[in-house]
Design a protein around this motif. Structure first.
Motif, mmCIF file in Angstrom:
data_model
loop_
_atom_site.group_PDB
_atom_site.id
_atom_site.type_symbol
_atom_site.label_atom_id
_atom_site.label_comp_id
_atom_site.label_asym_id
_atom_site.label_seq_id
_atom_site.Cartn_x
_atom_site.Cartn_y
_atom_site.Cartn_z
ATOM 1 N N GLU A 37 0.838 -1.206 0.000
ATOM 2 C CA GLU A 37 0.000 0.000 0.000
ATOM 3 C C GLU A 37 0.871 1.253 0.000
ATOM 4 O OE1 GLU A 37 -3.864 -1.706 2.462
ATOM 5 O OE2 GLU A 37 -2.213 -0.794 3.589
ATOM 6 N N VAL A 38 1.914 1.241 0.825
ATOM 7 C CA VAL A 38 2.810 2.401 0.910
ATOM 8 C C VAL A 38 3.518 2.623 -0.421
ATOM 9 C CG1 VAL A 38 4.836 3.368 2.066
ATOM 10 C CG2 VAL A 38 3.096 2.159 3.406
ATOM 11 N N VAL A 52 -3.891 2.305 -13.662
ATOM 12 C CA VAL A 52 -3.650 0.901 -13.314
ATOM 13 C C VAL A 52 -2.455 0.347 -14.092
ATOM 14 C CG1 VAL A 52 -4.611 -1.437 -13.435
ATOM 15 C CG2 VAL A 52 -6.008 0.433 -12.554
ATOM 16 N N THR A 53 -2.375 0.630 -15.377
ATOM 17 C CA THR A 53 -1.304 0.088 -16.216
ATOM 18 C C THR A 53 0.061 0.594 -15.772
ATOM 19 O OG1 THR A 53 -2.835 -0.096 -18.064
ATOM 20 C CG2 THR A 53 -0.487 -0.134 -18.597
ATOM 21 N N VAL A 66 -3.139 -4.437 -8.878
ATOM 22 C CA VAL A 66 -3.240 -2.987 -8.691
ATOM 23 C C VAL A 66 -4.698 -2.593 -8.442
ATOM 24 C CG1 VAL A 66 -2.989 -0.721 -9.809
ATOM 25 C CG2 VAL A 66 -1.147 -2.402 -9.954
ATOM 26 N N SER A 67 -5.615 -3.208 -9.157
ATOM 27 C CA SER A 67 -7.037 -2.909 -8.946
ATOM 28 C C SER A 67 -7.443 -3.195 -7.506
ATOM 29 C CB SER A 67 -7.912 -3.707 -9.905
ATOM 30 O OG SER A 67 -7.724 -3.245 -11.221
ATOM 31 N N LYS A 68 -6.998 -4.331 -6.977
ATOM 32 C CA LYS A 68 -7.304 -4.671 -5.586
ATOM 33 C C LYS A 68 -6.673 -3.661 -4.623
ATOM 34 C CE LYS A 68 -7.791 -9.649 -6.187
ATOM 35 N NZ LYS A 68 -7.234 -10.967 -5.872
ATOM 36 N N LEU A 69 -5.418 -3.331 -4.881
ATOM 37 C CA LEU A 69 -4.713 -2.370 -4.025
ATOM 38 C C LEU A 69 -5.385 -1.005 -4.039
ATOM 39 C CD1 LEU A 69 -0.952 -3.108 -4.751
ATOM 40 C CD2 LEU A 69 -1.936 -2.828 -2.486
#
Length: 155
Positions: A37-38, A52-53, A66-69
């Protein structure tokens, strides 16, 4: 052990020591946040127009990861998503005030660690820096090519 093995073992030991030494302070000052997350917050701040990319490429993870994060960071009110007036297709991210505080704390910690290690770096000549940077860049380019090959095989 040959020179190549010695060098790669030394790199691994160096990074493991640094991670161990930095870990306690990082965990204390950034309590409640996972390293992923950081680092996502860090890249959202530092990348131009992060989406996202771009985040997946920077973090060496899948777009799904990345979507989940980013969903988790939005839920924690650390980032927000936005679209541009001229591009309603793409979603971009930016830090909220709370996200900026996490980013600033992370940057402050890195500055503190650089200060701690300053004595070692003060002894290195420009020529030595140039040689090490050149090697690291060559090795990084090789790894980028290997990553690209691996991605081709995965798709």
């Amino acid at each position: 052990m040959n020179k190549e093995e010695e060098l790669t073992a030394s790199f691994r030991a160096l990074f493991d020591k640094r991670a161990w030494l930095d870990k306690t302070e990082m965990e204390e000052r950034l309590r409640g946040y996972k390293p992923s997350e950081v680092h996502t917050i860090e890249y959202i701040e530092k990348l131009p127009e992060p989406n996202v990319t771009k985040l997946a490429a920077a973090l060496y993870v899948t777009r799904g990861a990345v979507s989940k994060l980013t969903k988790r960071l939005i839920a924690k009110k650390l980032i927000e998503s936005y679209q541009k007036e001229d591009n309603k297709k793409e979603i971009f991210f930016r830090l909220t005030q709370e996200g900026r505080e996490v980013f600033d704390t992370h940057e402050e910690l890195h500055k503190q660690f650089r200060e701690r290690d300053k004595a070692v770096f003060a002894e290195i000549t420009d020529e030595q820096y140039d040689m090490m940077i050149s090697f690291i860049n060559r090795y990084s380019e090789h790894l980028d090519a290997e990553i690209e090959k691996a991605n081709i095989h995965l798709n």
